[in-house]
Design a protein around this motif. Structure first.
Motif, PDB file in Angstrom:
ATOM      1  N   ASN A  34      26.238  22.667  29.115  1.00  0.00           N
ATOM      2  CA  ASN A  34      26.441  22.281  27.734  1.00  0.00           C
ATOM      3  C   ASN A  34      27.165  20.941  27.726  1.00  0.00           C
ATOM      4  N   GLU A  35      26.653  19.978  26.969  1.00  0.00           N
ATOM      5  CA  GLU A  35      27.253  18.645  26.963  1.00  0.00           C
ATOM      6  C   GLU A  35      28.705  18.677  26.517  1.00  0.00           C
ATOM      7  N   ASN A  36      29.069  19.620  25.657  1.00  0.00           N
ATOM      8  CA  ASN A  36      30.454  19.718  25.212  1.00  0.00           C
ATOM      9  C   ASN A  36      31.361  20.198  26.334  1.00  0.00           C
ATOM     10  N   ASP A  37      30.804  20.970  27.270  1.00  0.00           N
ATOM     11  CA  ASP A  37      31.584  21.471  28.393  1.00  0.00           C
ATOM     12  C   ASP A  37      31.705  20.444  29.509  1.00  0.00           C
ATOM     13  N   ALA A  38      30.950  19.378  29.436  1.00  0.00           N
ATOM     14  CA  ALA A  38      30.869  18.421  30.536  1.00  0.00           C
ATOM     15  C   ALA A  38      31.910  17.315  30.413  1.00  0.00           C
ATOM     16  N   ASP A  39      33.101  17.661  30.029  1.00  0.00           N
ATOM     17  CA  ASP A  39      34.175  16.689  29.947  1.00  0.00           C
ATOM     18  C   ASP A  39      34.516  16.224  31.354  1.00  0.00           C
ATOM     19  N   GLU A  40      34.626  14.925  31.566  1.00  0.00           N
ATOM     20  CA  GLU A  40      34.812  14.401  32.914  1.00  0.00           C
ATOM     21  C   GLU A  40      36.138  14.816  33.529  1.00  0.00           C
ATOM     22  N   GLY A  41      37.101  15.210  32.736  1.00  0.00           N
ATOM     23  CA  GLY A  41      38.364  15.671  33.278  1.00  0.00           C
ATOM     24  C   GLY A  41      38.356  17.159  33.566  1.00  0.00           C
ATOM     25  N   ASP A  42      37.299  17.841  33.185  1.00  0.00           N
ATOM     26  CA  ASP A  42      37.184  19.284  33.368  1.00  0.00           C
ATOM     27  C   ASP A  42      37.061  19.607  34.852  1.00  0.00           C
ATOM     28  N   GLN A  44      36.132  22.472  36.175  1.00  0.00           N
ATOM     29  CA  GLN A  44      35.148  23.484  36.518  1.00  0.00           C
ATOM     30  C   GLN A  44      33.757  23.107  36.034  1.00  0.00           C
ATOM     31  N   GLY A  45      33.477  21.854  35.862  1.00  0.00           N
ATOM     32  CA  GLY A  45      32.185  21.410  35.365  1.00  0.00           C
ATOM     33  C   GLY A  45      31.156  21.242  36.465  1.00  0.00           C
ATOM     34  N   PHE A  46      30.023  20.710  36.069  1.00  0.00           N
ATOM     35  CA  PHE A  46      28.923  20.416  36.978  1.00  0.00           C
ATOM     36  C   PHE A  46      28.990  18.931  37.310  1.00  0.00           C
ATOM     37  N   PHE A  47      29.151  18.605  38.581  1.00  0.00           N
ATOM     38  CA  PHE A  47      29.255  17.213  39.009  1.00  0.00           C
ATOM     39  C   PHE A  47      28.226  16.971  40.103  1.00  0.00           C
ATOM     40  N   ALA A  48      27.419  15.939  39.937  1.00  0.00           N
ATOM     41  CA  ALA A  48      26.339  15.701  40.890  1.00  0.00           C
ATOM     42  C   ALA A  48      26.164  14.217  41.184  1.00  0.00           C
ATOM     43  N   CYS A  49      25.674  13.941  42.376  1.00  0.00           N
ATOM     44  CA  CYS A  49      25.232  12.607  42.766  1.00  0.00           C
ATOM     45  C   CYS A  49      23.723  12.704  42.950  1.00  0.00           C
ATOM     46  N   TYR A  50      23.022  11.634  42.608  1.00  0.00           N
ATOM     47  CA  TYR A  50      21.569  11.703  42.658  1.00  0.00           C
ATOM     48  C   TYR A  50      20.984  10.423  43.228  1.00  0.00           C
ATOM     49  N   LEU A  51      19.754  10.548  43.693  1.00  0.00           N
ATOM     50  CA  LEU A  51      18.998   9.417  44.223  1.00  0.00           C
ATOM     51  C   LEU A  51      17.735   9.273  43.396  1.00  0.00           C
ATOM     52  N   LEU A  52      17.534   8.082  42.849  1.00  0.00           N
ATOM     53  CA  LEU A  52      16.315   7.776  42.100  1.00  0.00           C
ATOM     54  C   LEU A  52      15.432   6.871  42.947  1.00  0.00           C
TER      55      LEU A  52
END
Length: 158
Positions: A34-42, A44-52
């Motif tokens: 949920n975008e509201n849950d994705a606070d960068e200071g959180d 317990q959120g989802f954090f990912a690195c990606y390759l395009l």
């Protein structure tokens, strides 16, 4: 009853090719975020690195490494479907997300991994491993580098 000229028939199950079935099975699946849950200071959120990788034939082999809390939204931003994409990816559209590494405990850990992946020669954690690579450019080498980085002590704890 005759069909009208130019009328299309409904697609059937047999109209899907094996390549399309395989392509559909390779769709990336990420935990719902949920975008509201994705606070960068959180913590317990989802954090990912990606390759395009660029799908533009003029820019074959060009890559981009980034960080996100919402991969689906981020690829849409890079491809210009929605606003706020990275300006560095604008000219080489469209992009395909080739690799997404997630499971970092904090956004700081993910951002540190992203920076080290982008700057392997400068990163103290990665530079010794990066010396063994003949080239650090291209999709395959970026994937190999990420795999190598994940085996290093700095990221073994995750």
């Amino acid at each position: 009853m005759r069909k009208k000229k130019g009328a299309r028939s409904k697609p059937t199950a047999s109209s899907v090719t094996a390549a399309e079935e395989e392509d559909q099975s390779l769709q990336l699946e990420f935990p719902q975020n949920n975008e509201n849950d994705a606070d960068e200071g959180d913590e317990q959120g989802f954090f990912a690195c990606y390759l395009l990788a660029s799908l533009n034939p003029r820019f074959k082999g060009h890559t981009y490494i980034g960080f996100t809390v919402n991969p689906r939204r981020r690829i849409r931003q890079h491809n210009g479907e929605i606003g706020s994409g990275a300006w560095r990816t604008k000219k080489k559209r469209p992009w395909e997300m080739v690799l997404c590494i997630y499971g970092f405990p904090t956004n700081v850990a993910a951002l540190q991994f992203e920076w080290a992946w982008q700057h392997p020669v400068e990163s103290l954690a990665v530079r010794k491993a990066a010396v063994g690579f003949k080239s650090l450019s291209g999709v395959a080498n970026k994937i190999k580098l990420a795999y190598t980085m994940l085996t290093l002590p700095s990221w073994q704890k995750y």
